[in-house]
Design an enzyme around this catalytic site. Structure first.
Site, short mmCIF file in Angstrom:
data_model
loop_
_atom_site.label_atom_id
_atom_site.label_comp_id
_atom_site.label_asym_id
_atom_site.label_seq_id
_atom_site.Cartn_x
_atom_site.Cartn_y
_atom_site.Cartn_z
N SER A 24 0.80 -1.23 0.00
CA SER A 24 0.00 0.00 0.00
C SER A 24 0.83 1.28 0.00
O SER A 24 0.26 2.38 -0.03
CB SER A 24 -0.95 0.01 1.20
OG SER A 24 -2.02 -0.88 0.98
N LYS A 27 -0.17 3.64 -2.66
CA LYS A 27 -1.22 4.66 -2.55
C LYS A 27 -0.65 6.06 -2.42
O LYS A 27 -1.37 7.05 -2.67
CB LYS A 27 -2.13 4.33 -1.38
CG LYS A 27 -2.94 3.04 -1.57
CD LYS A 27 -3.93 2.82 -0.43
CE LYS A 27 -4.74 1.54 -0.63
NZ LYS A 27 -4.02 0.33 -0.23
N SER A 84 -6.16 3.29 4.29
CA SER A 84 -5.50 2.52 3.24
C SER A 84 -6.50 1.63 2.51
O SER A 84 -6.23 0.47 2.21
CB SER A 84 -4.35 1.69 3.81
OG SER A 84 -3.50 1.24 2.78
#
Length: 474
Positions: A24, A27, A84
């Site tokens: 993640s 992101k 997230s």
């Protein structure tokens, strides 16, 4: 990996260029592009986004979006940054580019322009996919850009919880934020393939350190490693790092083609040369990573191939921008063109001795972000007027700002903001440069100051004959 955020000096690194699954941490790039799209007018915080089935089908962590649901863009940003959420990150990409493939091309073009040489993105959320890889060095570069390129949004990463429209969401990084003194962001990541990843930043006094860890065995293990790295960073003295590992980034943000939204953004120019301050006495010369003129042109030409439409998958892969590494900071560059400045401001700059040959004073090496000039607005003799800003910051009384002139074009306003910041680094340290379009032109403002700092900055500028008005909170 550990770096000094302001200078980019590498304090410690180990396997920093090994390509691994970023999870993640991906992101950060999704959010970076989202903030850039807002800045370009492609989308707004209050835009209503219709959730595609591809986003709704993403596995946890997720917000729980449903196919066909409508939700404001701001809530997707909060869910992706704080919780997230994989479905929110995917919805962001579709809202901007219309498809996963189109957004991935934009992510890769932006990564190449930043100098992230060992990164390749396949999706918006970082779920494990073939070829979706990055490195600790590249993610550190991205984290540093996030902090300095979009400081107005960086606070998202420090929120322990946030309203995501559908529900209140908690920060996946709250344990670290609560445990380490000065920690204020930025992004966690976990998949079975990646392990526990974290890019973290902390500030103590006027020094900010960024640390990145890939492949922790647990949240506690990862956090402990990052804390040790940050301790190492704060224990080091500025200038102690190896000079060969101190890139000061000047990223050529890729110019992108038409989007699927209602706006078409046309690039009418690009910065060919960046003002570079002289090195302060007593500090070691640090090599810098700069985009050459040809490199910027190559990056723009390559990025223009990127399409936001679903048919983008049929286009050629974007060629990476070329960069050059210099052995020492380049000499300072004078302002070369003040011709499109409003007459009133031009006269004041002339009285202050700021001419086309003026060279900026010394300042520590750091990122200087500028934007391409856009079409000028016809206007007669412009007068600077105070701008009342109602929302800038909620901490430390930094609700004030200053106006240093109104100009006929955004490019002129940005150049004067940079010149002023270089001439007054002490008085304007930490201030945000902001150009505001008005009916009569473009206001050049520094925001996010305390009352005392704004007053001091204006008095210093006025003592040199420059125009300056204070901007107060409502």
């Amino acid at each position: 990996m550990v770096v000094d955020a302001k200078t980019g000096a590498v304090i410690h690194e180990e396997n920093a260029d090994t390509r691994l699954h970023p999870a993640s941490l991906t992101k950060m790039m999704t959010l970076y592009i989202a903030f850039h799209a807002i800045q370009r007018g492609e989308i707004s915080l209050d835009s209503e986004v219709t959730i595609p089935s591809r986003a709704a089908a993403q596995p946890p962590s997720k917000l729980g979006l449903r196919t066909g649901q409508k939700i404001k863009f701001r809530y997707l940003l909060r869910a992706a940054a704080v919780k997230s959420a994989n479905d929110a990150a995917t919805a962001i990409g579709f809202a901007i580019s219309g498809s996963e493939e189109g957004f991935a091309k934009r992510m890769n073009a932006t990564a190449q322009a930043m100098g992230m040489r060992n990164t390749h993105f396949v999706n918006m959320n970082g779920l494990t996919s073939d070829g979706h890889l990055s490195t600790a060095r590249d993610m550190t570069v991205l984290g540093r850009h996030m902090i300095y390129d979009f400081p107005q949004y960086y606070n998202l990463f420090s929120r322990r919880s946030a309203d995501a429209g559908m529900s209140q969401v908690n920060n996946t990084n709250r344990r670290f934020l609560d445990a380490y003194k000065g920690a204020d962001g930025i992004k966690t990541g976990f998949t079975n393939a990646a392990g526990y990843n974290l890019v973290a930043s902390a500030q103590r006094g006027d020094r900010r350190i960024i640390a990145t860890v890939f492949g922790g065995t647990s949240t506690a293990n990862r956090n402990a490693q990052v804390m040790k790295l940050l301790d190492k960073g704060f224990a080091s003295q500025p200038g102690q790092a190896a000079p060969t590992q101190a890139p000061a980034l000047v990223a050529a943000t890729p110019a992108l083609g038409p989007t699927t939204g209602a706006h078409t953004i046309r690039v009418t120019g690009v910065v060919k040369r960046s003002l570079r301050p002289q090195q302060r006495p007593g500090t070691a010369a640090a090599p810098v990573l700069v985009a050459t003129a040809s490199g910027i042109e190559d990056a723009l030409a390559a990025a223009l191939l990127v399409s936001a439409s679903p048919s983008a998958a049929a286009q050629e892969e974007v060629a990476p921008a070329r960069v050059a590494v210099a052995a020492a900071p380049a000499p300072t560059a004078p302002i070369t063109d003040l011709s499109d400045m409003a007459p009133a401001t031009a006269e004041l700059f002339a009285e202050a001795g700021i001419t086309a040959d003026t060279t900026p004073e010394a300042r520590p090496t750091e990122m200087i972000m500028t934007a391409a000039a856009i079409a000028p607005v016809d206007a007669s003799r412009m007068q600077a007027v105070p701008e009342v800003v109602t929302r800038v910051s909620t901490s430390g009384g930094r609700l004030w700002g200053i106006n240093v002139g109104r100009f006929n074009s955004r490019g002129s306003a940005e150049r004067v903001l940079i010149q002023t910041a270089l001439n007054e680094p002490g008085a304007l340290d930490g201030a945000l440069r902001r150009v505001t379009q008005r009916a009569g032109g473009f206001d050049a403002n520094f925001m996010g100051l305390t009352n005392e700092a704004a007053d001091l900055a204006c008095r210093r500028l006025q003592a040199r004959g420059a125009m300056c008005f204070m901007i107060g909170p409502s």
